[in-house]
Design a protein around this motif. Sequence first.
Motif, mmCIF file in Angstrom:
data_model
loop_
_atom_site.group_PDB
_atom_site.id
_atom_site.type_symbol
_atom_site.label_atom_id
_atom_site.label_comp_id
_atom_site.label_asym_id
_atom_site.label_seq_id
_atom_site.Cartn_x
_atom_site.Cartn_y
_atom_site.Cartn_z
ATOM 1 N N HIS A 19 0.821 -1.220 0.000
ATOM 2 C CA HIS A 19 0.000 0.000 0.000
ATOM 3 C C HIS A 19 0.853 1.268 0.000
ATOM 4 O O HIS A 19 0.670 2.136 -0.853
ATOM 5 N N MET A 20 1.784 1.379 0.944
ATOM 6 C CA MET A 20 2.549 2.631 1.043
ATOM 7 C C MET A 20 3.378 2.925 -0.210
ATOM 8 O O MET A 20 3.254 4.007 -0.788
ATOM 9 N N PRO A 21 4.211 1.965 -0.680
ATOM 10 C CA PRO A 21 5.006 2.293 -1.873
ATOM 11 C C PRO A 21 4.146 2.550 -3.112
ATOM 12 O O PRO A 21 4.504 3.379 -3.958
ATOM 13 N N GLU A 22 3.009 1.864 -3.207
ATOM 14 C CA GLU A 22 2.174 2.051 -4.410
ATOM 15 C C GLU A 22 1.414 3.379 -4.375
ATOM 16 O O GLU A 22 1.242 4.016 -5.410
ATOM 17 N N TYR A 23 0.961 3.801 -3.200
ATOM 18 C CA TYR A 23 0.369 5.154 -3.113
ATOM 19 C C TYR A 23 1.452 6.204 -3.377
ATOM 20 O O TYR A 23 1.227 7.203 -4.053
ATOM 21 N N HIS A 24 2.636 5.958 -2.829
ATOM 22 C CA HIS A 24 3.745 6.905 -2.975
ATOM 23 C C HIS A 24 4.117 7.070 -4.451
ATOM 24 O O HIS A 24 4.458 8.167 -4.901
ATOM 25 N N ALA A 25 4.024 5.955 -5.202
ATOM 26 C CA ALA A 25 4.377 5.981 -6.627
ATOM 27 C C ALA A 25 3.256 6.559 -7.490
ATOM 28 O O ALA A 25 3.477 6.903 -8.649
ATOM 29 N N ASN A 26 2.054 6.676 -6.954
ATOM 30 C CA ASN A 26 0.911 7.175 -7.717
ATOM 31 C C ASN A 26 0.886 8.704 -7.645
ATOM 32 O O ASN A 26 0.813 9.279 -6.558
ATOM 33 N N SER A 27 0.935 9.339 -8.809
ATOM 34 C CA SER A 27 1.040 10.805 -8.840
ATOM 35 C C SER A 27 -0.213 11.499 -8.308
ATOM 36 O O SER A 27 -0.180 12.684 -7.995
ATOM 37 N N GLY A 28 -1.326 10.745 -8.207
ATOM 38 C CA GLY A 28 -2.570 11.375 -7.770
ATOM 39 C C GLY A 28 -2.829 11.332 -6.267
ATOM 40 O O GLY A 28 -3.855 11.815 -5.807
ATOM 41 N N THR A 29 -1.898 10.720 -5.518
ATOM 42 C CA THR A 29 -2.143 10.575 -4.074
ATOM 43 C C THR A 29 -0.966 11.053 -3.239
ATOM 44 O O THR A 29 0.174 11.121 -3.707
ATOM 45 N N ILE A 30 -1.279 11.345 -2.008
ATOM 46 C CA ILE A 30 -0.247 11.655 -1.013
ATOM 47 C C ILE A 30 -0.619 10.904 0.269
ATOM 48 O O ILE A 30 -1.794 10.838 0.627
ATOM 49 N N ILE A 31 0.351 10.282 0.898
ATOM 50 C CA ILE A 31 0.091 9.605 2.179
ATOM 51 C C ILE A 31 0.086 10.690 3.260
ATOM 52 O O ILE A 31 1.118 11.256 3.614
ATOM 53 N N ALA A 32 -1.115 10.998 3.749
ATOM 54 C CA ALA A 32 -1.279 12.120 4.679
ATOM 55 C C ALA A 32 -1.171 11.687 6.138
ATOM 56 O O ALA A 32 -0.759 12.464 6.996
ATOM 57 N N ALA A 33 -1.565 10.438 6.406
ATOM 58 C CA ALA A 33 -1.584 9.974 7.804
ATOM 59 C C ALA A 33 -1.346 8.473 7.859
ATOM 60 O O ALA A 33 -1.756 7.732 6.965
ATOM 61 N N VAL A 34 -0.685 8.056 8.936
ATOM 62 C CA VAL A 34 -0.469 6.620 9.182
ATOM 63 C C VAL A 34 -0.873 6.322 10.617
ATOM 64 O O VAL A 34 -0.769 7.180 11.493
ATOM 65 N N CYS A 35 -1.350 5.094 10.827
ATOM 66 C CA CYS A 35 -1.841 4.732 12.149
ATOM 67 C C CYS A 35 -1.414 3.315 12.495
ATOM 68 O O CYS A 35 -1.554 2.398 11.678
#
Length: 342
Positions: A19-35
Amino acid sequence: MEKIRIGIIGCGSIAKHRHMPEYHANSGTIIAAVCDIAEDRLQGFAELYHAKAYTDYKELLADADVDAVSVCTPNYLHAPISIASLNAGKHVLCEKPMATSKEEALEMIEAAHKNGKKLMVAHNQRFVPSHKKAKELIEKGEAGKIYSFRTAFGHGGPEGWSADGKESWFFKKDQAFIGAMGDLGVHKTDLLRYVLGEEFAEVGAFVETSAKKNADVDDTAVCILKTESGVIGTLAASWSYVSKEDNSTIIYGEKAILRLEDDPVNSLIVQFANGDTVKYELGGIQTNDEGGQKSSGVINHFVDCIVNDQEPAIPGSEGMKSLEVILAALESSETKQIVKIN
C-alpha cells in the motif's frame, strides 16, 4: 488537480510492501496519515512519508485532511474499522478477507452505500496479466465448455513475511479468525469466480492445522468446489509449502487446457486439443519476495475509481461472495457435509 490524501490504518507488512510504496508511486495521491498501535513502527513510516502519526484510528478518521483509507489491520478489525471509516466519509480499500462473517460484510456494503463512498477489497489476483488473459480467452470461447480446474496458493507461512514473524497475529484465532484459507484461499475463490465468470454453489473441504505448532488457525486446506453450471475443481491453500511459492491455476476445457502461473517463464500456456500450444510471456505474478517493486494494480485502480467516480472492480459485494466460499469451506470441514452457498 488536488491530490487524494490517504490514511493508512495498520503499518504491518502488507502496508509496508504494497500500500505505502504504491500510493507513494501514484502521482494522484499523497500519504497524509499513518496509524498503528506499535509506536516505533509508526514513527518510522510517518517520517519516511512525511505523514501525520496516529496510534488511534478514530483520531485519524476525525482528520478532515484524509479523503480515503487503506485498512491493513488484522482480519478481525477489517469490518469495524472499514465501517467507521465509511461513516466518517472516507473511501475505503480493505485488505482481504474483507470480514469474518457475511453479516459484517453486509454491514460494510451498507455503510458504503449509505455514505456514498467507495469500498474496494484488495483482491490483487484479478489484476495479474495471465489471469486477465485467461478470462478473456474463456469468454471468447477459446477453451470451449469448461469442465474442471485446480488451483493452489501456498508458501512457507506468514512468519517469513509478517512484520511480527512467528509472533504474528496471523496465527492467533481471536485476531485472524481464519488461517491459510483466509490469507490465501480467499484470493483463489475470488480469482476462480472472476476467471470462470460464475458463482460457486457447493463446497466440500478438509481444513487442518498440521504444520504450525504456534497456530490455532488452519494452515493447510483442500476444498472441492462446484459452480452453478456444474464446473468442478479443487482449491488448495497452505502455509506448509517449504520450497518456493505455488500460485498456479489450471483450467480444463473442451477445446483447451489453460495453465496460469504454472511455468516460471510463460505465465500463461494454452494447450489446445488439436495439439497446438500457445505460450504467453506476460510478466509474472507479483510476489511478496520482491519487496513490491512490481505494482499489484490494486492501489492504482482504487485511486482511479475515486478520481473518476466509478464503482471498483472488486466492490464489497464481490469481496463478500469470495468470502462466502471460504466460510462454507470452514462449515463443511466442521460438519463433514457438503455445504450449499445461497
